[in-house]
Enzyme design. Structure first.
Site, PDB file in Angstrom:
ATOM      1  N   SER A 125       4.027   1.758  -3.311  1.00  0.00           N
ATOM      2  CA  SER A 125       5.163   0.945  -2.829  1.00  0.00           C
ATOM      3  C   SER A 125       4.795   0.136  -1.586  1.00  0.00           C
ATOM      4  CB  SER A 125       6.373   1.832  -2.550  1.00  0.00           C
ATOM      5  OG  SER A 125       6.032   2.923  -1.727  1.00  0.00           O
ATOM      6  N   HIS A 145       4.569   8.103  -8.719  1.00  0.00           N
ATOM      7  CA  HIS A 145       4.882   7.819  -7.306  1.00  0.00           C
ATOM      8  C   HIS A 145       6.306   8.328  -7.018  1.00  0.00           C
ATOM      9  CE1 HIS A 145       4.721   6.029  -3.431  1.00  0.00           C
ATOM     10  NE2 HIS A 145       5.013   4.766  -3.717  1.00  0.00           N
ATOM     11  N   HIS A 164      -2.049  14.854  -4.902  1.00  0.00           N
ATOM     12  CA  HIS A 164      -1.924  13.652  -4.063  1.00  0.00           C
ATOM     13  C   HIS A 164      -3.250  12.909  -4.035  1.00  0.00           C
ATOM     14  CE1 HIS A 164      -0.867  11.039  -0.687  1.00  0.00           C
ATOM     15  NE2 HIS A 164       0.374  11.301  -1.035  1.00  0.00           N
ATOM     16  N   ARG A 194       5.535  16.829   4.787  1.00  0.00           N
ATOM     17  CA  ARG A 194       6.899  16.391   4.450  1.00  0.00           C
ATOM     18  C   ARG A 194       7.554  17.442   3.542  1.00  0.00           C
ATOM     19  NH1 ARG A 194       5.530  10.705   1.851  1.00  0.00           N
ATOM     20  NH2 ARG A 194       4.159  12.132   0.736  1.00  0.00           N
ATOM     21  N   ASP A 228       7.738  15.226  -2.996  1.00  0.00           N
ATOM     22  CA  ASP A 228       8.735  15.184  -4.063  1.00  0.00           C
ATOM     23  C   ASP A 228       9.070  16.562  -4.636  1.00  0.00           C
ATOM     24  OD1 ASP A 228       8.942  12.341  -3.998  1.00  0.00           O
ATOM     25  OD2 ASP A 228       6.980  12.255  -4.947  1.00  0.00           O
TER      26      ASP A 228
END
Ligand code: HAX
Length: 443
Positions: free
Chosen positions: A241, A271, A319, A328, A376
């Site tokens: 992105s 993604h 990743h 995160r 995610d």
């Protein structure tokens, strides 16, 4: 000129000589090399992008402007009555690298109140789409619909275009986008999932709190929104992105064209759509494997292997850069552990159990370079707990947060006059020739 824009102006002008000197005096210094694996395998690890806004270390994870996640949360001014910073303070920090004062945050907040008014034609365009369009389509279309009023495009077409000041109109569009995107996202949510029950902006609230208010959420969700938007904002420049936004803007396409394209990249399952995929996987696991029985590590292991043996990826794991658990993920896990009801939530327990099992399974499977969870894997369970059960909306939430990083980056791209991006391609014949020769002769 606002304090933020003035600070940014000074920072950009102070930074420009560094970039100019690097190109003029050290332009031919070699910093990387490229092998055939990287050429075919998605340009992994090739150092060919520059940003000072965030840096992703494979072991440590993300740093925003030099600060890791706990340091960022600790340093920034907090929302009233909250332990989380406002998104407004984070925006100031991301753009300038300075921790803003309360007065500077108040100025950004006041500015966003003016900028956040979304023209009616945007809502009309979203309404004209089939109601079963994916919410990411709606968000991307909304971005393109706003393009007609781009200040950058207006400046370019004015006949007075100037490379030195072009960043100022990018900043104007970027600020409009970050102020408006939560309002657009809330409209999409209400249109699709709340029978079009739209709630007006509450001008007293900060961005995260107002988003919660507009989608009819609880008081506690205000912190979820603040945390979520900040955590998803930026992950250096190479992810799909951010890179897409940078690439498209490098052709001097304005920020609306650029971010619409970035959102389309974010909508890919490898993604940003992975947050939706994680929920889908977990709910299907419960439905298929846990009929009347408690989930166990053994059941999870079986389900993970079934997915892998079917040739699919385990969503939320792996990743391209990270080689450890995504901080995160840990920040959101901590939020769950510190939230009484959430800590004991059945879905959180399953996600926590997957965390215990999946790295071992993926390691045994032997393909992925990183068997650990990414952002995610944990985000959906929090949304679900607060009643955002429509998980095809989760990537829109990601897109609201990611706007902050993408917009800060392209403002700096123009400030430093980065070139149109245009890597060189080669043919398979060439690769085979260089492979046989043991490498391409340079010079
Ligand atoms: N499950 C199964 N296989 C996996 C895997 C996973 N979670 N992660 C990687 N692999 C496989 C790859 O598909 C690849 O297989 P092939 O050799 O057959 O092509 C192999 O392991 C090597 O991949 P890698 O080098 O470890 O990883 P990549 O840099 O190529 O890809 C991805 C990184 C994030 C795309 C990958 O790990 C993946 O598909 N993960 C699942 C989807 C996901 O969670 N995406 C979100 C990532 C974070 C993000 O961007 N959020 O927005």
């Amino acid at each position: 000129m606002s304090t933020l824009k003035e600070t940014l102006k000074q920072k950009i002008e102070a930074h420009r000589p560094r970039t100019t000197r690097l190109v003029k005096e050290f332009g031919k210094v070699i910093i990387d090399q490229v092998n055939i694996d990287q050429c075919i395998g998605g340009a992994r690890d090739i150092r060919s992008l520059v940003t000072d806004i965030s840096y992703l270390d494979p072991q440590e994870g993300i740093r925003f402007r030099g600060k890791n996640i706990p340091e960022t949360f600790a340093a920034l001014p907090k929302a009233a009555g909250s332990i989380y910073p406002t998104v407004e303070s984070f925006w100031f920090f991301l753009l300038t690298g300075d921790v803003p004062t309360d007065a500077q945050v108040a100025e950004v907040a006041a500015e966003w109140k003016v900028r956040q008014v979304v023209p009616q034609y945007v809502f009309d365009a979203i309404r004209a789409l089939p109601r079963d369009s994916h919410p990411m389509v709606m968000l991307s279309v909304a971005m393109l619909t706003l393009q007609k009023d781009s200040k950058f495009a207006g400046f370019y077409n004015s006949g007075k275009f100037n490379k030195m000041t072009a960043w100022e109109s990018v900043y104007e569009d970027a600020s409009d986008i970050v102020a408006r995107i939560p309002v657009i996202a809330a409209f999409i949510y209400n249109l699709k999932y709340r029978n079009d029950k739209q709630t007006a902006i509450d001008p007293k609230l900060d961005m995260g709190a107002n988003f919660a208010h507009m989608i009819g959420q609880s008081e506690e969700y205000k912190d979820v929104a603040r945390m979520y938007f900040i955590l998803h904002s930026d992950h250096e420049s190479g992810n799909v992105s951010a890179h897409t936004t940078h690439l498209v803007h490098s052709a001097l396409s304005d920020p609306y064209y650029a971010y619409s394209a970035g959102l389309n990249g974010l909508a890919g399952p490898l993604h940003g759509l992975a947050n939706q995929e994680v929920l889908d996987w977990t709910l299907k696991f419960q439905e298929k494997y846990c009929k009347g029985v408690e989930p166990t590590k053994e059941l999870i292991k079986d389900a993970l292997w079934d997915t892998l043996n079917a040739g699919q990826v385990i969503p939320g794991y792996g990743h391209a850069v990270l080689r450890k658990t995504d901080p995160r993920y840990m920040a959101q896990r901590e939020f769950c552990l510190n939230t009484p009801g959430l800590k004991d939530d059945a879905l959180f327990k399953v996600v926590a159990m997957i965390f215990e099992v999946a790295p071992g399974v993926l390691t045994e499977h032997g393909k992925t370079k990183n068997p650990w969870p990414n952002v995610d894997a944990q985000s959906g369970v929090i949304q679900m707990y607060y009643g955002l059960t429509e998980y095809d909306f989760y990537t829109v939430l990601f897109g609201v947060g990611r706007a902050l990083g993408c917009m800060a980056n392209i403002t700096w791209d123009r400030g430093l006059g980065y070139a149109i991006e245009r890597p060189k391609s080669v043919t398979t014949d060439m690769l085979e020739k260089w492979a046989a020769a043991g490498g391409r002769e340079l010079n």
